[in-house]
Scaffold this active site. Structure first.
Site, PDB file in Angstrom:
ATOM      1  N   SER A  90      39.997  48.590  36.484  1.00  0.00           N
ATOM      2  CA  SER A  90      38.692  48.150  35.962  1.00  0.00           C
ATOM      3  C   SER A  90      38.039  49.248  35.135  1.00  0.00           C
ATOM      4  O   SER A  90      38.232  50.437  35.395  1.00  0.00           O
ATOM      5  CB  SER A  90      37.758  47.743  37.102  1.00  0.00           C
ATOM      6  OG  SER A  90      37.265  48.889  37.751  1.00  0.00           O
ATOM      7  N   SER A 118      45.989  45.494  30.419  1.00  0.00           N
ATOM      8  CA  SER A 118      46.285  46.171  31.692  1.00  0.00           C
ATOM      9  C   SER A 118      47.406  45.488  32.466  1.00  0.00           C
ATOM     10  O   SER A 118      47.697  45.857  33.611  1.00  0.00           O
ATOM     11  CB  SER A 118      45.031  46.138  32.575  1.00  0.00           C
ATOM     12  OG  SER A 118      44.676  44.775  32.822  1.00  0.00           O
ATOM     13  N   GLU A 157      50.457  45.513  32.974  1.00  0.00           N
ATOM     14  CA  GLU A 157      51.483  46.196  33.787  1.00  0.00           C
ATOM     15  C   GLU A 157      50.992  46.519  35.192  1.00  0.00           C
ATOM     16  O   GLU A 157      51.778  46.617  36.126  1.00  0.00           O
ATOM     17  CB  GLU A 157      51.890  47.516  33.127  1.00  0.00           C
ATOM     18  CG  GLU A 157      52.523  47.374  31.769  1.00  0.00           C
ATOM     19  CD  GLU A 157      52.531  48.720  31.054  1.00  0.00           C
ATOM     20  OE1 GLU A 157      53.591  49.373  31.017  1.00  0.00           O
ATOM     21  OE2 GLU A 157      51.468  49.126  30.541  1.00  0.00           O
ATOM     22  N   THR A 181      46.021  43.052  38.729  1.00  0.00           N
ATOM     23  CA  THR A 181      46.494  42.004  39.638  1.00  0.00           C
ATOM     24  C   THR A 181      45.817  40.666  39.351  1.00  0.00           C
ATOM     25  O   THR A 181      44.723  40.602  38.794  1.00  0.00           O
ATOM     26  CB  THR A 181      46.178  42.368  41.099  1.00  0.00           C
ATOM     27  OG1 THR A 181      44.757  42.447  41.250  1.00  0.00           O
ATOM     28  CG2 THR A 181      46.814  43.688  41.510  1.00  0.00           C
ATOM     29  N   THR A 184      37.205  39.473  37.817  1.00  0.00           N
ATOM     30  CA  THR A 184      36.515  39.972  36.616  1.00  0.00           C
ATOM     31  C   THR A 184      36.390  38.936  35.518  1.00  0.00           C
ATOM     32  O   THR A 184      35.837  39.219  34.474  1.00  0.00           O
ATOM     33  CB  THR A 184      37.267  41.167  36.005  1.00  0.00           C
ATOM     34  OG1 THR A 184      38.628  40.772  35.771  1.00  0.00           O
ATOM     35  CG2 THR A 184      37.227  42.369  36.915  1.00  0.00           C
ATOM     36  N   GLY A 192      33.795  38.647  48.579  1.00  0.00           N
ATOM     37  CA  GLY A 192      34.949  38.499  49.456  1.00  0.00           C
ATOM     38  C   GLY A 192      36.232  38.918  48.763  1.00  0.00           C
ATOM     39  O   GLY A 192      36.205  39.556  47.710  1.00  0.00           O
ATOM     40  N   TYR A 206      36.484  44.494  20.005  1.00  0.00           N
ATOM     41  CA  TYR A 206      36.780  45.693  20.785  1.00  0.00           C
ATOM     42  C   TYR A 206      36.396  46.905  19.953  1.00  0.00           C
ATOM     43  O   TYR A 206      36.866  47.029  18.825  1.00  0.00           O
ATOM     44  CB  TYR A 206      38.285  45.763  20.990  1.00  0.00           C
ATOM     45  CG  TYR A 206      38.733  45.746  22.424  1.00  0.00           C
ATOM     46  CD1 TYR A 206      38.661  46.898  23.196  1.00  0.00           C
ATOM     47  CD2 TYR A 206      39.244  44.585  22.980  1.00  0.00           C
ATOM     48  CE1 TYR A 206      39.092  46.869  24.513  1.00  0.00           C
ATOM     49  CE2 TYR A 206      39.669  44.559  24.296  1.00  0.00           C
ATOM     50  CZ  TYR A 206      39.588  45.705  25.055  1.00  0.00           C
ATOM     51  OH  TYR A 206      40.017  45.681  26.351  1.00  0.00           O
TER      52      TYR A 206
END
Lengths: 622, 622
Positions: free
Chosen positions: A189, A253, A255, A258, A265, A321, A525
């Site tokens: 993150s 990200s 690689e 998760t 996110t 959670g 970006y």
């Protein structure tokens, strides 16, 4: 259907009363051999991004990217040092600052009785290094604290459950024994979302989801997979591809991040035009909250059942959670994957091309526009072994800069990733080239396109080498309506230049890229890096400038974030973005699902001083 | 861009600080001449569906559809009586039961001082008929109560605000003076969502949104429109088409339902494959809650800012506030719109065709599969003037039933609606025909396809004529995973047959249609009608059977609703669907946005006895 298919797919005839069982039926489970071990530090860099064996190195005759994992690796990069000097006055003669692993850590505050109870549920560690490397994501501040071993607080223990049931037990244990849980996925993150709350008096347990990485079932008929949420992108995609499928979710990200992190996110992948963002990919989520498991009772494609609570879990940023299982859409691997690139005389013409493609809804799987600074950075990463390529490029450059009259200090590049049948891809490419021509664009070959995409993963390593030589770098992103985009990019670049001037920062680079397109706007970006030799506190300086840039983004009609989320970095803009009733909904959802604040990570405006204050004022009005 | 375009679109250069003003800038507003007047009853049937001048009539030599609004209207329907007799023993010799408008109404409980205050804000009525016709949606129970003037409670007054600002004033007034607000859009809900809570001691004010029907701005460049939420579908679409655009959202209630209603129920339109469901069409919503206005601060295409609170407004079913304005995507009118139809030997082959089309993501704007009962009902609605058509149809029937060997008591029809360029439509049709052939399907012409779609709006009138002759009819829908669909349809039809047998109902019809397809499943619509002569309480009997059918749907893996919502009819299944933490989120959201229960309409599980009980238990655990 092959025998294997029959075995792997859910039995379509069984009744829904089997629902809870079907996820754990041993004969449908695909045990996944995971890439990242429990001791992450054995494989991954403890002080920065990515693999231990992979990094940029400038302290040799020719710069190179060390290792053998990426296409670029091992080959000399003869232009990189020059580029780094030109832009940052980066001095390669100084010894690179590579930190030594820390040897002392804050003591674990986990009481012995809690430790004993937890060890009965799942493997646990209180070792310093295990805790340190799970104290952070990948913000500049995170990496700076890591390199100086200066986190104000790190977790007191790490636990590795391997199933939904074990997560339930851990959460129940937390409610009973009063400790804090921070879910940890890939640690990628860039929002401060997993930073430990500094003043938390309770022990902090990191719940590392990485052992929950199996595919519980794969339904080739319905193109669905039920997957444990701790699986990382590369493992998920490898397993799917081995069976003829793809999930198609490829954030940068990919690689290391998760599935559960993507959900928490509201992640976006670079091929979202074909596969969708995470909210489009997800059919069902299962989340353990302190008030029970939240999950829709049916695996339906769409529902009208009041507010869609799954959209409260998507974006929950670890505060409500732990996401334990997700049912995801999968697709057959496309017959053809073809890259392409287009060169435009300038940013504006490239932008109007992108907008027109969106207007006609002709986006291929990925379509990205790089500004001139990024184009030149891409040139700086050319390898010696691609001399042949460079000569060809040279010819193309003549064509682009002479014949078409393009100015090499202004031209911009669009990279394309097209998927489908041969016919679909050919047809799409033809149409895109034809639209490009209307905006002065010319095709620049598949190789440049492919290079752009494969560089994505390597570029993530560049910040670490910068820090070795006193250059800090960071990216930040936003979403923006089409009609505000050009002004936003201009305004933000100007804002950063002015902020640098104010601080006498002479050597810096600001650059941007349009990475996603939608009907109503796009994602931009920004990349910003500067030489820190003039700065007494480089991270603070960087953060001040980024804050000014974010204010400019918001004022220019951009959002707080397109896909990185709020975390702690962007708290300041949360309430204004969601409006006061939105903030009240956040507090109410928190109270409903986690009244004892077990998930006390404090993202968005949770855990702020004004939260309690406002809670008071809510109560007084009731 | 034309001068008109320039005038109508938002000025792209102005800063975001103008945001609040931009929505009311007079020079961008398109004043919409609305179809439905304040006195709805002057145009619309007070005791049933649709326009006063449009209805089925069976008490003539030939059945016909009265009026001149629809393609079918005015022509003899020589097969309809026979069909009605065959299926329901409907006796056309009995006098039709057409109710007389009621002359007495419950007295308005609105106190004089509240009336005075409200009249300062916007026009108000306490007339009985104005209140009665806003006491209901379109469930069978609603229509039955209407026809017998037997609502336990009707609203005490109706108010017609014309702007967001006026809605804010009314809501503030309600907080201060303690009355209840029920937002009313088109009155087409089929969930009991606007039924007045019977035991509510406070006065009930219906807030009729129909005067909030202007288009605040239209941005032809960005393909966006900002629209007041009270606009009805036909007005919105007419205005857009006049300017070269379409919204493309076409629920069956499209003539009468409103934009705000679509948001509040999470509506779906029949062309969702091209235009999306309401959640895909919406870019921004503005909602007045008792705790303030909830609205994202930026008009961005996608955002990662924690939970997406807009998804709590979508599906809020009038319980949290009033949706006042919506920013919607629009599209250019497609160059070509082409209908098509395909005939399959049976339901299963038609179903597998639909699934394969979804798997290949080749759905045209609309693709629907009708079962054999619906096919035959469609045949019963053939007009005399289409004898030419019938002869042609006859030839086709020979082809279908003889040459292909299709059984006319088993065959099923797929109707197609394709949009795009000539090239796209032709290409799509070719592909669909080719897939159809794999499943034994044969093309059956554009006319049959078009007929299927134009009948949609007329079929909504059939229930009223049924009630004139003691036949009740209703539809209900669900979403379901692909692999459960066939079993679900079979189970639900069997369940209804068994329930009818139990009750000695001999003359009934149950039929279904697959109306929407997704990656992971589809939407199934059931139609059920029965002769009520054997029933002492026809509505109660119907409701018992529908409840049994819904239980069967849920047990077969279907959802509580694909797009109609929960309201009061489907409360029973709410908590099981969203899980206990989902229920807690609902209660928490309600408390956060409407702590005094101003919007006391009591949908989902709000207002239930067990709600307070559970609220207690929440508190005791805090």
């Amino acid at each position: 259907m092959s025998g294997e298919t029959q075995k792997e797919r859910t039995d379509a005839t069984k009744s829904t009363s089997d629902k809870n069982n079907e996820n754990t039926r041993a004969d449908t489970v695909i045990k996944v051999k995971r890439t990242i071990p429990r001791k992450r530090q054995d494989l991954l860099k403890w002080y920065g991004w990515g693999y231990n064996d992979s990094r940029f190195s400038l302290d040799q005759e020719h710069a190179r990217f060390v290792g053998n994992r990426y296409a670029l690796a091992g080959q000399p990069l003869p232009h990189l040092k020059e580029w780094a000097y030109e832009n940052f006055r980066l001095d390669v003669n100084k010894p690179p600052k590579i930190p030594e692993p820390p040897t002392s850590f804050p003591e674990s505050r986990l009481p012995g009785n809690v430790k004993q109870e937890l060890e009965k549920i799942a493997p646990l560690s209180v070792e310093g290094m295990d805790r340190l490397i799970r104290a952070h994501g990948q913000t500049l501040k995170d990496i700076s604290c890591l390199r100086t071993n200066s986190f104000p607080r790190i977790p007191d223990a790490v636990i590795w459950p391997e199933s939904h049931g074990q997560v339930e037990q851990i959460v129940q244990c937390a409610s009973r024994l009063r400790f804090v849980i921070i879910p940890f996925g890939g640690g990628t993150s860039v929002s401060g979302a997993i930073t430990c709350p500094e003043n938390e008096p309770r022990p902090i347990l990191v719940l590392d989801t990485s052992e929950m990485c199996d595919i519980l079932w794969l339904d080739k008929e319905q193109l669905l997979a039920r997957v444990q949420a701790g699986i990382v992108g590369q493992d998920l995609e490898r397993e799917m591809r081995a069976r003829g499928f793809t999930v198609g979710h490829e954030p940068d990200s990919f690689e290391f991040s998760t599935l559960g992190g993507w959900v928490a996110t509201r992640a976006s992948g670079m091929k979202k035009n074909t596969y969708g963002n995470i909210e489009d990919l997800v059919v069902q989520t299962k989340t353990v909250t302190p008030r029970g498991v939240i999950e829709k009772s049916c695996r339906v494609p769409r529902i009208s059942c009041g507010p869609e609570w799954e959209h409260v879990i998507l974006g929950s940023e670890g505060c409500f959670g732990v996401v334990t299982e997700v049912t995801l859409k999968i697709r057959p691997i496309p017959a053809v994957t073809r890259y392409g690139s287009l060169v435009f005389p300038d940013w504006e013409s490239g932008f109007h091309f992108e907008w027109e493609v969106a207007r006609q809804r002709l986006q291929p799987s990925s379509i990205r526009l790089m500004d001139n600074e990024q184009f030149r950075f891409g040139q700086a990463l050319k390898t010696e072994t691609s001399w042949g390529g460079v000569i060809l490029d040279g010819l193309k450059r003549i064509y682009i800069t002479r014949i078409k009259g393009f100015d090499p200090t202004k031209l911009c590049v669009v990279t394309l990733l097209m998927e489908g049948t041969e016919e679909q891809v050919t047809e799409r490419e033809k149409k895109l080239n034809s639209i490009a021509a209307q905006y002065g664009g010319v095709p620049a070959g598949a190789e440049n396109g492919e290079r752009g995409y494969t560089l994505t993963f390597v570029i993530a390593y560049i910040r670490d080498v910068g820090m070795e030589y006193d250059v800090v770098a960071e990216s930040f992103e936003t979403s923006v309506p089409w009609d505000r985009t050009l002004a936003l990019c201009r305004n933000v670049k100007r804002c950063i230049r002015e902020e640098c001037e104010k601080r006498k920062i002479e050597h810096f680079l600001v650059s941007c890229r349009l990475t996603q397109t939608y009907d109503a706007g796009c994602c931009i970006y920004f990349y910003f890096a500067h030489n820190t030799e003039q700065c007494s506190d480089p991270v603070a300086t960087y953060e001040e400038i980024e804050e000014a840039a974010r204010n400019e983004i918001i004022a220019s009609g951009g959002s707080i974030s397109h896909h990185h989320g709020v975390g702690k970095l962007r708290k300041k803009w949360y309430t204004d973005t969601v409006s006061e009733p939105g903030r009240l909904l956040l507090l109410a959802a928190k109270k409903a699902l986690d009244p004892d604040n077990i998930f006390a990570v404090g993202n968005m405006v949770l855990g702020d001083d004004n939260e309690d204050h406002e809670e008071m004022s809510i109560k007084s009005k009731l």
